[in-house]
Write a protein that holds these residues in place. Structure first.
Motif, PDB file in Angstrom:
ATOM      1  N   LEU A  61       0.491  -1.090  -0.074  1.00 44.78           N
ATOM      2  CA  LEU A  61       0.335  -0.051  -0.017  1.00 44.78           C
ATOM      3  C   LEU A  61       0.848   1.598   0.120  1.00 44.78           C
ATOM      4  N   GLU A  62       2.170   1.938   0.667  1.00 44.90           N
ATOM      5  CA  GLU A  62       2.712   2.400   1.076  1.00 44.90           C
ATOM      6  C   GLU A  62       3.099   2.827  -0.181  1.00 44.90           C
ATOM      7  N   ASP A  63       4.322   1.482  -1.042  1.00 43.45           N
ATOM      8  CA  ASP A  63       3.934   1.943  -2.619  1.00 43.45           C
ATOM      9  C   ASP A  63       3.438   2.753  -3.126  1.00 43.45           C
ATOM     10  N   ASN A  66       2.834   6.190  -2.707  1.00 39.52           N
ATOM     11  CA  ASN A  66       4.510   6.858  -3.391  1.00 39.52           C
ATOM     12  C   ASN A  66       4.477   7.019  -4.305  1.00 39.52           C
ATOM     13  N   ASP A  67       3.982   6.035  -5.221  1.00 37.68           N
ATOM     14  CA  ASP A  67       3.888   6.342  -6.865  1.00 37.68           C
ATOM     15  C   ASP A  67       3.106   7.078  -6.981  1.00 37.68           C
ATOM     16  N   GLU A  68       1.393   7.438  -6.636  1.00 34.63           N
ATOM     17  CA  GLU A  68       0.686   7.938  -7.111  1.00 34.63           C
ATOM     18  C   GLU A  68       1.411   9.682  -6.581  1.00 34.63           C
ATOM     19  N   VAL A  69       1.527   9.880  -5.341  1.00 37.81           N
ATOM     20  CA  VAL A  69       2.155  11.282  -4.917  1.00 37.81           C
ATOM     21  C   VAL A  69       3.133  11.406  -5.980  1.00 37.81           C
ATOM     22  N   ARG A  70       4.390  11.026  -7.117  1.00 32.50           N
ATOM     23  CA  ARG A  70       5.145  11.072  -7.786  1.00 32.50           C
ATOM     24  C   ARG A  70       4.189  11.900  -8.939  1.00 32.50           C
ATOM     25  N   VAL A  71       3.808  10.817  -8.701  1.00 30.71           N
ATOM     26  CA  VAL A  71       2.641  11.592 -10.508  1.00 30.71           C
ATOM     27  C   VAL A  71       2.121  12.775 -10.447  1.00 30.71           C
ATOM     28  N   ILE A  72       1.483  12.850  -9.179  1.00 26.78           N
ATOM     29  CA  ILE A  72       0.994  14.260  -8.880  1.00 26.78           C
ATOM     30  C   ILE A  72       2.226  15.595  -9.076  1.00 26.78           C
ATOM     31  N   LEU A  73       2.976  15.014  -8.378  1.00 34.18           N
ATOM     32  CA  LEU A  73       4.325  15.883  -8.300  1.00 34.18           C
ATOM     33  C   LEU A  73       4.662  17.067  -9.886  1.00 34.18           C
ATOM     34  N   GLU A  74       4.493  15.687 -10.083  1.00 36.07           N
ATOM     35  CA  GLU A  74       4.660  15.462 -11.440  1.00 36.07           C
ATOM     36  C   GLU A  74       4.518  16.501 -12.294  1.00 36.07           C
ATOM     37  N   ALA A  75       3.055  16.505 -11.841  1.00 37.71           N
ATOM     38  CA  ALA A  75       2.271  17.444 -12.706  1.00 37.71           C
ATOM     39  C   ALA A  75       2.249  18.681 -12.435  1.00 37.71           C
ATOM     40  N   TYR A  76       2.859  18.616 -11.945  1.00 40.29           N
ATOM     41  CA  TYR A  76       2.914  20.135 -10.357  1.00 40.29           C
ATOM     42  C   TYR A  76       4.641  20.500 -10.172  1.00 40.29           C
ATOM     43  N   SER A  77       5.371  19.775 -11.325  1.00 38.81           N
ATOM     44  CA  SER A  77       7.013  20.461 -10.939  1.00 38.81           C
ATOM     45  C   SER A  77       7.523  21.581 -11.888  1.00 38.81           C
ATOM     46  N   LYS A  93       3.275  15.927   2.200  1.00 40.91           N
ATOM     47  CA  LYS A  93       2.541  17.034   2.869  1.00 40.91           C
ATOM     48  C   LYS A  93       1.415  16.296   1.586  1.00 40.91           C
ATOM     49  N   VAL A  94       1.853  15.663   0.136  1.00 34.93           N
ATOM     50  CA  VAL A  94       0.829  15.409  -0.464  1.00 34.93           C
ATOM     51  C   VAL A  94       0.637  13.309  -0.100  1.00 34.93           C
ATOM     52  N   LYS A  95       1.053  13.359   0.509  1.00 34.11           N
ATOM     53  CA  LYS A  95       1.245  11.803   1.201  1.00 34.11           C
ATOM     54  C   LYS A  95       0.329  11.724   2.130  1.00 34.11           C
ATOM     55  N   SER A  96       0.436  12.902   2.398  1.00 40.73           N
ATOM     56  CA  SER A  96      -0.070  12.537   4.283  1.00 40.73           C
ATOM     57  C   SER A  96      -2.079  13.316   3.550  1.00 40.73           C
ATOM     58  N   GLU A  97      -2.007  13.911   2.752  1.00 43.30           N
ATOM     59  CA  GLU A  97      -3.257  13.593   2.444  1.00 43.30           C
ATOM     60  C   GLU A  97      -4.010  13.083   1.459  1.00 43.30           C
ATOM     61  N   LEU A  98      -3.319  11.636   1.019  1.00 37.71           N
ATOM     62  CA  LEU A  98      -3.773  10.407   0.724  1.00 37.71           C
ATOM     63  C   LEU A  98      -4.032   9.466   1.221  1.00 37.71           C
ATOM     64  N   VAL A  99      -2.791   9.552   2.708  1.00 35.62           N
ATOM     65  CA  VAL A  99      -2.962   8.404   3.655  1.00 35.62           C
ATOM     66  C   VAL A  99      -4.373   9.000   4.055  1.00 35.62           C
ATOM     67  N   ARG A 100      -4.701  10.302   4.728  1.00 36.86           N
ATOM     68  CA  ARG A 100      -6.378  10.105   5.082  1.00 36.86           C
ATOM     69  C   ARG A 100      -7.095  10.491   3.974  1.00 36.86           C
ATOM     70  N   LYS A 101      -7.159   9.911   2.596  1.00 32.47           N
ATOM     71  CA  LYS A 101      -7.846   9.917   1.475  1.00 32.47           C
ATOM     72  C   LYS A 101      -8.081   8.844   1.283  1.00 32.47           C
ATOM     73  N   ALA A 104      -5.401   5.438   5.229  1.00 34.08           N
ATOM     74  CA  ALA A 104      -4.522   4.288   5.001  1.00 34.08           C
ATOM     75  C   ALA A 104      -3.936   4.703   6.410  1.00 34.08           C
ATOM     76  N   VAL A 105      -2.993   2.972   6.642  1.00 38.13           N
ATOM     77  CA  VAL A 105      -2.602   3.234   8.437  1.00 38.13           C
ATOM     78  C   VAL A 105      -1.116   2.172   7.857  1.00 38.13           C
ATOM     79  N   LEU A 106      -0.215   3.710   7.930  1.00 36.86           N
ATOM     80  CA  LEU A 106       1.183   2.926   7.321  1.00 36.86           C
ATOM     81  C   LEU A 106       2.226   3.191   8.263  1.00 36.86           C
TER      82      LEU A 106
END
Length: 106
Positions: A61-63, A66-77, A93-101, A104-106
């Protein structure tokens, strides 16, 4: 706390637990569930397969996040570069938001 990372086709990923060990854990969990009468089945192998699959999903799950965070940040690079945003800080910050969304428990 243990960190689980599974090979998902990305060349830089490493597996901290072998697939064989996860399979062993799945077999043991399935045996204990059946022996403890938490579940009733005549298809122990099918239970083991489903437990194994669930364990792999949970441990990766964490991987996936992380992959989704990278995609999001790439779009805003470009915007991040222009504003001087710190990549690691934005990643957290983005990872924290996705974990809440995903609740997930990491």
């Amino acid at each position: 706390m243990l960190h689980y990372s599974f090979h998902t086709g990305h060349p830089t990923r490493t597996m901290l637990l072998s697939k064989e060990y996860v399979g062993y854990l799945a077999r043991e969990v399935a045996k204990k569930l059946i022996a403890g009468e938490f579940i009733e089945t005549k298809a122990a192998a099918a239970v083991t397969t489903r437990v194994h699959s669930a364990m792999l999903d949970e441990m990766s799950l964490e991987d996936r996040i992380n992959d989704e965070v990278r995609v999001i940040l790439e779009a805003y690079s470009e915007e991040m570069r222009k504003s001087g945003a710190n990549y690691q800080e934005m990643f957290r910050k983005v990872k924290s938001e996705l974990v809440r969304k995903y609740k997930a428990v990491l």
